[in-house]
Write an enzyme that holds these catalytic residues in place. Structure first.
Site, short mmCIF file in Angstrom:
data_model
loop_
_atom_site.label_atom_id
_atom_site.label_comp_id
_atom_site.label_asym_id
_atom_site.label_seq_id
_atom_site.Cartn_x
_atom_site.Cartn_y
_atom_site.Cartn_z
N SER A 17 1.17 -1.04 -0.10
CA SER A 17 -0.38 -0.02 -0.25
C SER A 17 0.71 1.24 0.16
O SER A 17 1.87 1.65 0.82
CB SER A 17 -0.84 0.17 1.57
N SER A 19 -0.73 4.17 0.72
CA SER A 19 -1.27 4.76 1.58
C SER A 19 -0.91 5.54 2.57
O SER A 19 -0.85 7.19 2.37
CB SER A 19 -2.76 4.45 2.18
N LYS A 68 -13.07 -4.19 3.31
CA LYS A 68 -14.90 -3.03 3.06
C LYS A 68 -16.00 -2.91 2.76
O LYS A 68 -16.83 -2.61 3.85
CB LYS A 68 -14.21 -2.39 1.61
N ASP A 105 -14.16 6.10 -3.02
CA ASP A 105 -13.69 5.38 -3.96
C ASP A 105 -14.78 6.41 -4.80
O ASP A 105 -14.14 7.01 -5.90
CB ASP A 105 -14.48 4.54 -4.03
N GLY A 131 -15.70 -4.78 -5.67
CA GLY A 131 -15.88 -3.31 -5.35
C GLY A 131 -15.51 -2.50 -5.78
O GLY A 131 -17.03 -1.28 -5.60
N ARG A 153 -16.43 -11.78 -15.95
CA ARG A 153 -16.47 -13.31 -16.30
C ARG A 153 -17.86 -13.75 -16.23
O ARG A 153 -18.05 -15.21 -16.31
CB ARG A 153 -15.07 -13.79 -16.16
N ALA A 155 -21.98 -14.60 -15.21
CA ALA A 155 -23.35 -13.61 -15.07
C ALA A 155 -23.97 -13.33 -13.34
O ALA A 155 -24.09 -12.14 -13.37
CB ALA A 155 -24.54 -14.40 -16.25
N GLY A 239 -5.37 4.32 -11.31
CA GLY A 239 -5.76 3.44 -10.56
C GLY A 239 -4.93 4.94 -9.05
O GLY A 239 -5.58 4.47 -7.98
#
Length: 273
Positions: A17, A19, A68, A105, A131, A153, A155, A239
């Site tokens: 990370s 962050s 999350k 986000d 997510g 990928r 349904a 990103g």
């Protein structure tokens, strides 16, 4: 004596990370000398006990995968967007000691896509149904995009997003992964799939001129699909742009201070190849 305040990013794995780089640079630029920000390895099942054991010096937590949904569940209250998306990447300690959940986000994605020129009514394709795709649905709604095609990928994974799409107010259509290259001909394409999954699409992509491509990945960069989009003249967002935007939102909620975004961006740039 300076009051000590703490924050951290939780996830598993977490060693990668960036962050701490962003938040620590923000503290320094804002003159918040009593603040520190660390990484904590934490699985989703471990999150409730960890949060319950934190002392009053803890101001906030950034939460990444896979915690999350657990972060939302552990909070005493949540923002409307976190509740609608069903996930939180931010836990803020309130003065009474309770925890408030948010999802920066979504705001971060709205910011980077708006800066890239996305306009109301744009057609949107999302690759993947995890997510980050949830955040993309909410961001599309806030940007005035009434419908989104999710290409995944499985349904069943798309079906799991229908509750989110209803909550945020966008119409959701499912696209088969076998036809993914055809669905790239949208005004906005958001790739949320893991590293390597979308690479085969790069050679068969049908891009719309003047479209926007956002790839949630940033290492390595550019991805093959991002390279294809750049070669076709699209506006491309990485990103890394989202990482900075969502961190800025967390910084402001944790500290109550306006985020020094340029200093945070500069620190991030210094850490990258």
């Amino acid at each position: 004596m300076t009051l000590r305040r703490r924050a951290a990013v939780l996830g598993k794995p977490i060693a990668h990370s960036l962050s701490p780089v962003i938040h620590t640079a923000g503290y320094a630029a804002a003159g918040l000398t009593g603040w520190s920000y660390t990484r904590i390895e934490c699985a989703a099942a471990e999150l409730p006990d960890l949060v319950a054991g934190l002392g009053p010096e803890w101001a906030g937590l950034s939460v990444t995968m896979p915690g999350k949904e657990a972060a939302l569940a552990v909070a005493d209250a949540a923002s409307p967007v976190a509740a609608a998306v069903g996930a939180a990447n931010t836990l803020v300690r309130r003065p009474d000691g309770s925890w408030y959940a948010d999802n920066t986000d979504v705001a971060g994605m709205v910011h980077v896509l708006d800066e890239a020129g996305v306009v109301p009514g744009a057609t949107v394709t999302v690759l993947g149904a995890g997510g980050t795709a949830r955040a993309a649905l909410a961001a599309a709604a806030q940007l005035g995009c009434s419908s989104v095609t999710v290409v995944a990928r499985r349904a069943e994974a798309v079906d799991e997003l229908r509750q989110v799409s209803a909550a945020v107010g966008v119409s959701l259509s499912a696209g088969a992964w076998a036809d993914a290259s055809r669905h790239l001909a949208a005004d906005v394409v958001v790739s949320t799939v893991p590293k390597g999954v979308a690479d085969p699409l790069a050679d068969e992509a049908h891009w719309r001129p003047d479209a926007v491509f956002f790839d949630a990945l940033y290492d390595p960069w550019p991805t093959p699909l991002a390279s294809s989009a750049l070669a076709a003249g699209l506006r491309v967002v990485s990103g890394l742009d989202l990482l900075l935007a969502q961190a800025a939102g967390q910084f402001e909620q944790f500290t109550g201070v306006r985020a020094p975004v340029e200093a945070m961006r500069a620190a991030l740039d210094r850490r990258l190849p």
